[in-house]
Design a protein around this motif. Structure first.
Motif, PDB file in Angstrom:
ATOM      1  N   VAL A 173      47.418  19.759-106.214  1.00  0.00           N
ATOM      2  CA  VAL A 173      48.771  20.260-106.468  1.00  0.00           C
ATOM      3  C   VAL A 173      49.178  19.935-107.894  1.00  0.00           C
ATOM      4  CG1 VAL A 173      51.204  20.038-105.859  1.00  0.00           C
ATOM      5  CG2 VAL A 173      49.482  20.137-104.054  1.00  0.00           C
ATOM      6  N   THR A 174      49.088  18.681-108.257  1.00  0.00           N
ATOM      7  CA  THR A 174      49.440  18.258-109.614  1.00  0.00           C
ATOM      8  C   THR A 174      48.538  18.935-110.634  1.00  0.00           C
ATOM      9  OG1 THR A 174      50.376  16.131-108.947  1.00  0.00           O
ATOM     10  CG2 THR A 174      49.482  16.278-111.175  1.00  0.00           C
ATOM     11  N   THR A 175      47.239  18.955-110.374  1.00  0.00           N
ATOM     12  CA  THR A 175      46.286  19.564-111.294  1.00  0.00           C
ATOM     13  C   THR A 175      46.639  21.015-111.583  1.00  0.00           C
ATOM     14  OG1 THR A 175      44.505  18.107-110.527  1.00  0.00           O
ATOM     15  CG2 THR A 175      43.850  20.160-111.601  1.00  0.00           C
ATOM     16  N   THR A 176      46.951  21.772-110.532  1.00  0.00           N
ATOM     17  CA  THR A 176      47.223  23.195-110.697  1.00  0.00           C
ATOM     18  C   THR A 176      48.553  23.433-111.400  1.00  0.00           C
ATOM     19  OG1 THR A 176      45.927  23.619-108.694  1.00  0.00           O
ATOM     20  CG2 THR A 176      47.360  25.394-109.464  1.00  0.00           C
ATOM     21  N   LYS A 177      49.551  22.626-111.107  1.00  0.00           N
ATOM     22  CA  LYS A 177      50.827  22.747-111.818  1.00  0.00           C
ATOM     23  C   LYS A 177      50.643  22.486-113.311  1.00  0.00           C
ATOM     24  CE  LYS A 177      53.892  21.269-108.079  1.00  0.00           C
ATOM     25  NZ  LYS A 177      54.791  20.171-107.651  1.00  0.00           N
ATOM     26  N   LEU A 178      49.857  21.470-113.628  1.00  0.00           N
ATOM     27  CA  LEU A 178      49.600  21.163-115.031  1.00  0.00           C
ATOM     28  C   LEU A 178      48.845  22.302-115.707  1.00  0.00           C
ATOM     29  CD1 LEU A 178      48.621  17.393-114.789  1.00  0.00           C
ATOM     30  CD2 LEU A 178      50.771  18.348-115.626  1.00  0.00           C
ATOM     31  N   MET A 179      47.905  22.899-115.005  1.00  0.00           N
ATOM     32  CA  MET A 179      47.147  24.014-115.567  1.00  0.00           C
ATOM     33  C   MET A 179      48.088  25.154-115.946  1.00  0.00           C
ATOM     34  SD  MET A 179      43.980  24.764-116.247  1.00  0.00           S
ATOM     35  CE  MET A 179      42.810  26.099-116.464  1.00  0.00           C
ATOM     36  N   ASN A 230      59.393  19.974-109.181  1.00  0.00           N
ATOM     37  CA  ASN A 230      59.098  18.882-110.113  1.00  0.00           C
ATOM     38  C   ASN A 230      58.406  17.690-109.454  1.00  0.00           C
ATOM     39  OD1 ASN A 230      60.146  20.200-112.352  1.00  0.00           O
ATOM     40  ND2 ASN A 230      62.217  19.496-111.949  1.00  0.00           N
ATOM     41  N   TYR A 231      57.730  17.938-108.355  1.00  0.00           N
ATOM     42  CA  TYR A 231      57.050  16.855-107.655  1.00  0.00           C
ATOM     43  C   TYR A 231      55.583  16.789-108.062  1.00  0.00           C
ATOM     44  CZ  TYR A 231      61.190  16.714-104.714  1.00  0.00           C
ATOM     45  OH  TYR A 231      62.481  16.618-104.268  1.00  0.00           O
ATOM     46  N   TYR A 232      55.169  15.574-108.373  1.00  0.00           N
ATOM     47  CA  TYR A 232      53.787  15.332-108.793  1.00  0.00           C
ATOM     48  C   TYR A 232      53.235  14.135-108.024  1.00  0.00           C
ATOM     49  CZ  TYR A 232      54.591  18.594-112.623  1.00  0.00           C
ATOM     50  OH  TYR A 232      54.864  19.730-113.361  1.00  0.00           O
ATOM     51  N   ASP A 233      51.964  13.832-108.241  1.00  0.00           N
ATOM     52  CA  ASP A 233      51.313  12.756-107.493  1.00  0.00           C
ATOM     53  C   ASP A 233      52.031  11.424-107.621  1.00  0.00           C
ATOM     54  OD1 ASP A 233      49.345  14.407-106.569  1.00  0.00           O
ATOM     55  OD2 ASP A 233      47.847  13.809-108.032  1.00  0.00           O
ATOM     56  N   GLN A 267      56.713   9.158-105.378  1.00  0.00           N
ATOM     57  CA  GLN A 267      56.427   8.548-104.081  1.00  0.00           C
ATOM     58  C   GLN A 267      57.096   9.269-102.914  1.00  0.00           C
ATOM     59  OE1 GLN A 267      54.150   6.083-103.675  1.00  0.00           O
ATOM     60  NE2 GLN A 267      53.807   6.509-105.842  1.00  0.00           N
ATOM     61  N   SER A 268      58.130  10.072-103.209  1.00  0.00           N
ATOM     62  CA  SER A 268      58.827  10.766-102.128  1.00  0.00           C
ATOM     63  C   SER A 268      58.105  12.038-101.709  1.00  0.00           C
ATOM     64  CB  SER A 268      60.253  11.120-102.561  1.00  0.00           C
ATOM     65  OG  SER A 268      60.228  12.080-103.609  1.00  0.00           O
ATOM     66  N   HIS A 269      57.036  12.379-102.410  1.00  0.00           N
ATOM     67  CA  HIS A 269      56.340  13.631-102.133  1.00  0.00           C
ATOM     68  C   HIS A 269      54.844  13.396-102.215  1.00  0.00           C
ATOM     69  CE1 HIS A 269      55.990  18.052-101.988  1.00  0.00           C
ATOM     70  NE2 HIS A 269      55.000  17.898-102.832  1.00  0.00           N
ATOM     71  N   GLN A 270      54.264  12.834-101.204  1.00  0.00           N
ATOM     72  CA  GLN A 270      52.821  12.635-101.187  1.00  0.00           C
ATOM     73  C   GLN A 270      52.122  13.993-101.132  1.00  0.00           C
ATOM     74  OE1 GLN A 270      51.381   9.716-101.645  1.00  0.00           O
ATOM     75  NE2 GLN A 270      53.433   8.887-101.889  1.00  0.00           N
ATOM     76  N   PRO A 271      50.922  14.103-101.681  1.00  0.00           N
ATOM     77  CA  PRO A 271      50.250  15.401-101.755  1.00  0.00           C
ATOM     78  C   PRO A 271      49.716  15.872-100.418  1.00  0.00           C
ATOM     79  CG  PRO A 271      48.823  13.685-102.617  1.00  0.00           C
ATOM     80  CD  PRO A 271      50.150  13.038-102.335  1.00  0.00           C
ATOM     81  N   ARG A 272      50.625  16.055 -99.460  1.00  0.00           N
ATOM     82  CA  ARG A 272      50.210  16.471 -98.123  1.00  0.00           C
ATOM     83  C   ARG A 272      49.627  17.886 -98.126  1.00  0.00           C
ATOM     84  NH1 ARG A 272      55.709  16.566 -98.513  1.00  0.00           N
ATOM     85  NH2 ARG A 272      56.768  18.531 -98.076  1.00  0.00           N
ATOM     86  N   HIS A 273      49.982  18.661 -99.149  1.00  0.00           N
ATOM     87  CA  HIS A 273      49.490  20.037 -99.249  1.00  0.00           C
ATOM     88  C   HIS A 273      47.978  20.089 -99.446  1.00  0.00           C
ATOM     89  CE1 HIS A 273      53.716  21.054 -99.664  1.00  0.00           C
ATOM     90  NE2 HIS A 273      53.798  20.199-100.666  1.00  0.00           N
ATOM     91  N   GLU A 274      47.391  18.991 -99.880  1.00  0.00           N
ATOM     92  CA  GLU A 274      45.959  18.989-100.155  1.00  0.00           C
ATOM     93  C   GLU A 274      45.154  19.322 -98.906  1.00  0.00           C
ATOM     94  OE1 GLU A 274      44.845  18.323-103.288  1.00  0.00           O
ATOM     95  OE2 GLU A 274      46.896  18.093-103.947  1.00  0.00           O
ATOM     96  N   ASN A 275      45.717  19.078 -97.738  1.00  0.00           N
ATOM     97  CA  ASN A 275      44.959  19.274 -96.505  1.00  0.00           C
ATOM     98  C   ASN A 275      44.986  20.730 -96.028  1.00  0.00           C
ATOM     99  OD1 ASN A 275      44.342  16.534 -96.340  1.00  0.00           O
ATOM    100  ND2 ASN A 275      46.332  16.090 -95.395  1.00  0.00           N
ATOM    101  N   LYS A 276      45.836  21.535 -96.670  1.00  0.00           N
ATOM    102  CA  LYS A 276      45.899  22.928 -96.244  1.00  0.00           C
ATOM    103  C   LYS A 276      44.650  23.664 -96.709  1.00  0.00           C
ATOM    104  CE  LYS A 276      50.807  23.556 -95.627  1.00  0.00           C
ATOM    105  NZ  LYS A 276      51.874  24.553 -95.686  1.00  0.00           N
ATOM    106  N   ARG A 277      44.278  24.671 -95.970  1.00  0.00           N
ATOM    107  CA  ARG A 277      43.063  25.425 -96.284  1.00  0.00           C
ATOM    108  C   ARG A 277      43.246  26.161 -97.606  1.00  0.00           C
ATOM    109  NH1 ARG A 277      38.856  27.219 -93.080  1.00  0.00           N
ATOM    110  NH2 ARG A 277      37.753  29.051 -93.846  1.00  0.00           N
ATOM    111  N   LEU A 278      42.274  26.021 -98.525  1.00  0.00           N
ATOM    112  CA  LEU A 278      42.335  26.682 -99.824  1.00  0.00           C
ATOM    113  C   LEU A 278      41.473  27.940 -99.834  1.00  0.00           C
ATOM    114  CD1 LEU A 278      42.182  23.609-102.173  1.00  0.00           C
ATOM    115  CD2 LEU A 278      44.176  24.799-101.307  1.00  0.00           C
TER     116      LEU A 278
END
Length: 334
Positions: free
Chosen positions: A132-138, A317-320, A323-334
């Protein structure tokens, strides 16, 4: 692919003299910019000048002050200031320049004081950014380079140290800023034509991130900035690139070996365990011609689609490190 013989590009060395920028006290408490700014404490320095933290005496705000001896043979700071002027103070991802001029025996560039670098935040996150963070930065960085390139400038110094967030607890905290324009070059000539393709050039930038064209001595253009961005982003996500950790002491030989590994590492291998868009990006960049304009919007939209598949938007504006927004999206199918 045959290697060309070349001379490494080395930053201009500071001239010797009685005043040395290696002494943090040299410019302490000096006034610059019609005495509006006061030089404070020394932060860091090297062959490309030194950085101090200063203060705007009228507002009390902290500023960054970059200085360089005025008597060196090939001053770089005036060139860097020129690139900042070209890019303009109105773009939120370019630090605002408050003053450029003399300070004792030095030239001083006073600009906004920004926050931590991508490298620092990556270290805080254990050396790995989630997708999530990586792609936002890209997306953010591609947007920056679309603008920089539109002004006839290529950057040529992509590395995580050179991209800074805004000051914490400010509206610009989540905005990535480009700094250190000393390696920039105009790829559009005065007659409004693209520079010519040349071979046998020296290497420019940090070997870990530079493009294959850079390694083999080809004149750089917009495509090479984009290739370097991807290498930096993969490093920030995975914490390692295949060409790191070489046990080669000689700088030129190590740079050559890094280039060979880049040439022989496939896009699929390099972007393994990442969304297919990263591999597609690298393959597309490698096909861009020397004087061709990259399809920035198409590229950014592809990475926005990566976020869409993870159920989020690119403009939150949430990044790794939040602390209030853990990267739970990482588990979704890409």
């Amino acid at each position: 692919m045959k290697y060309v013989k070349r001379t490494m590009c080395i930053r201009t060395q500071m001239a010797s003299g009685t005043d040395s920028l290696s002494d943090p006290a040299v410019l302490a408490n000096q006034r610059v910019g019609n005495s509006i700014f006061t030089v404070g404490y020394y932060v860091t320095g090297g062959s490309f000048g030194s950085l101090y933290i200063g203060t705007n005496t009228e507002t009390g705000e902290k500023v960054a002050i970059k200085v360089e001896r005025a008597d060196i043979d090939k001053p770089q700071l005036p060139l860097e200031y020129g690139f900042y002027k070209t890019l303009g103070n109105y773009m939120i991802f370019i630090p605002k320049i408050h003053y450029f001029g003399p300070c004792k025996n030095y030239s001083a560039l006073v600009m906004d004081l920004l926050g931590p670098s991508l490298l620092k935040m990556n270290q805080i996150c254990g050396g790995h950014f989630g997708l999530v963070t990586t792609t936002k930065l890209m997306i953010q960085i591609l947007n920056i380079f679309e603008y920089v390139h539109s002004q006839g400038i290529i950057y040529r110094d992509v590395k995580p140290d050179n991209f800074l967030f805004g000051q914490p607890n400010t509206p610009k905290w989540a905005t990535v800023h480009m700094i250190d324009l000393g390696f920039c070059k105009r790829y559009i000539n005065e007659d409004n034509r693209h520079i010519s393709y040349v071979e046998g050039k020296g290497v420019t930038g940090t070997a870990r991130y530079i493009s294959v064209n850079n390694h083999v001595g080809r004149e750089l253009s917009r495509r090479d900035d984009l290739e370097a961005i991807l290498y930096m982003i993969i490093f920030l996500h995975k914490g390692q690139l295949p060409w790191q950790g070489l046990n080669v002491a000689d700088l030129r030989e190590r740079t050559k070996q890094i280039g060979i590994i880049k040439m022989t590492t496939s896009s699929k291998e390099l972007c393994s365990n990442m969304p297919i868009e990263y591999e597609n990006f690298l393959e597309l960049v490698k096909k861009i011609r020397f004087n061709e304009r990259p399809p920035y919007r198409q590229m950014m939209n592809q990475f926005r689609y990566v976020l869409f598949r993870m159920g989020i938007t690119a403009d939150d504006n949430y990044y790794d490190w939040d602390q209030s927004h853990q990267p739970r999206h990482e588990n979704k199918r890409l």
